[in-house]
Write an enzyme that holds these catalytic residues in place. Structure first.
Site, PDB file in Angstrom:
ATOM      1  N   LYS A 142       0.751  -1.369   0.071  1.00 41.59           N
ATOM      2  CA  LYS A 142       0.003  -0.035   0.041  1.00 41.59           C
ATOM      3  C   LYS A 142       0.969   1.491  -0.148  1.00 41.59           C
ATOM      4  CE  LYS A 142      -3.921  -2.604   2.145  1.00 41.59           C
ATOM      5  NZ  LYS A 142      -4.366  -2.687   3.505  1.00 41.59           N
ATOM      6  N   GLN A 167      -4.389  -1.311   9.653  1.00 39.27           N
ATOM      7  CA  GLN A 167      -4.354  -2.646   8.949  1.00 39.27           C
ATOM      8  C   GLN A 167      -5.077  -3.723  10.023  1.00 39.27           C
ATOM      9  OE1 GLN A 167      -3.075  -3.287   6.026  1.00 39.27           O
ATOM     10  NE2 GLN A 167      -3.914  -5.334   6.412  1.00 39.27           N
ATOM     11  N   ASP A 218     -10.867   3.108   3.982  1.00 42.90           N
ATOM     12  CA  ASP A 218     -11.347   1.495   3.914  1.00 42.90           C
ATOM     13  C   ASP A 218     -12.838   1.403   3.983  1.00 42.90           C
ATOM     14  OD1 ASP A 218      -9.410  -0.398   3.937  1.00 42.90           O
ATOM     15  OD2 ASP A 218      -9.006  -0.189   6.058  1.00 42.90           O
TER      16      ASP A 218
END
Ligand code: NAD
Length: 297
Positions: free
Chosen positions: A55, A99, A122
């Site tokens: 990422k 994460q 997200d």
């Protein structure tokens, strides 16, 4: 029956990265804004570290300001919430990603919900989930994996899925449920299957679009596929393989690719399908967060 088109997620993602980079340059030139993505990782889980590295690398390649906070595995809930609070208030941070999974002593839900909805790239905040479910996605963030799957479906079937039967296997909040909402918004007739579904193969055989998001290697067999179906394999499973007498591991999806490929009209490979598109959609959400923060859309 023929041979399915292989949906090349890697190539689609590369094209998206190019257009995101170009738009990022324009945003910097015309408005003096550089999209900022901050990734928070807790502990040393090797798979999470690989995802976070990818990422960060992609964010930098797109021209973003990319910051990583690595916290020890025993960080307290309060300290993590305090960091999120700081990031929520930092104008140079447009997207915040924690994460997952987090270590057991941390309340994943409380932490996800502490991220400001306008920075929730997200798409896991209840405000964003609610907007997606209500079909009000104007300023909402859609979870990256289903958003990427949807682009791949659209590439093969167009944006209007009227008259198509879509079957999603898996009902998680991050893949199955938002995927079903997106398919419904595109006018598909949607069935969500899960571990308690009766006659899963029979339900799948009715699917013009089949999305597998379970986490069981090669579970979906070739004779579950309706001839001509578009098959999107979200699963990522590591399985052992023998190479020259040595046991190694390889990634495989939830769909038996070799069995499904002669029956489907299009199918995503694993790896190289949904995975790269997930990262591309994270970049797209971050760019959008930066633009929305400045009142540009
Ligand atoms: P999850 O464990 O939260 O959900 C799995 C779902 O599968 C559950 O809803 C469960 O009911 C269903 N299920 C379990 N056993 C089943 C069975 N025998 N028959 C039918 N349904 C069954 O998982 P998730 O987070 O949604 O992820 C699913 C898979 O997708 C995993 O392999 C994960 O690694 C992968 N994934 C990939 C990406 C990507 O970028 N490619 C992103 C997220 C998740």
């Amino acid at each position: 029956m023929g041979s399915a088109t292989r949906i090349d997620g890697k190539a689609m993602a590369a094209r998206l990265h190019e257009s995101i980079s170009a738009e990022t340059s324009r945003l910097a030139e015309q408005h003096g804004i550089t999209p900022g993505l901050t990734v928070v990782i807790v502990g040393e889980d090797p798979a999470s570290q690989v995802y976070v590295r990818n990422k960060k690398r992609t964010a930098e390649a797109c021209g973003f300001r990319s910051v990583q906070h690595t916290l020890p595995a025993d960080v307290s809930q309060d300290d993590l919430l305090a960091l999120i609070d700081d990031l929520n208030g930092d104008d140079s941070v447009h997207g915040i990603l924690v994460q997952l999974p987090l270590p057991d002593h941390l309340d994943e839900q409380a932490i996800t919900q502490a991220i400001a909805p306008s920075k929730d790239v997200d798409g896991f905040h209840y405000v964003n989930i609610g907007k997606l479910t209500a079909g009000d996605t104007g300023d909402a963030f859609v979870p990256c994996t289903p958003a990427g799957c949807m682009l791949m479906v659209e590439e093969h079937l167009g944006a209007d899925l009227s008259g198509k039967n879509a079957v999603v296997i898996g009902r998680s909040n991050i893949v199955g449920k938002p995927m079903a909402s997106l398919l419904l918004a595109a006018n598909a007739t949607v069935t969500i299957c899960h571990s308690r579904t009766a006659d899963l193969p029979g339900v799948c055989r009715n699917a013009d679009i089949l999305v597998a998001a379970v986490g069981r290697a090669n579970m979906v067999e070739g004779d579950w596929i309706k001839p001509g179906a578009v098959v999107i394999d979200v699963g990522i499973n590591r399985i052992p393989v023998e190479v020259d007498g040595e046991t190694k591991s390889k990634l495989t999806g939830d769909v038996d690719y070799a069995g499904a490929e002669p029956v489907a009209s299009a199918i995503t490979p694993v790896p190289g399908g949904v995975g790269p598109m997930t990262i591309a959609m994270l970049m797209s959400n971050t760019l959008r967060a930066a633009k929305l923060s400045a009142g540009i859309d």
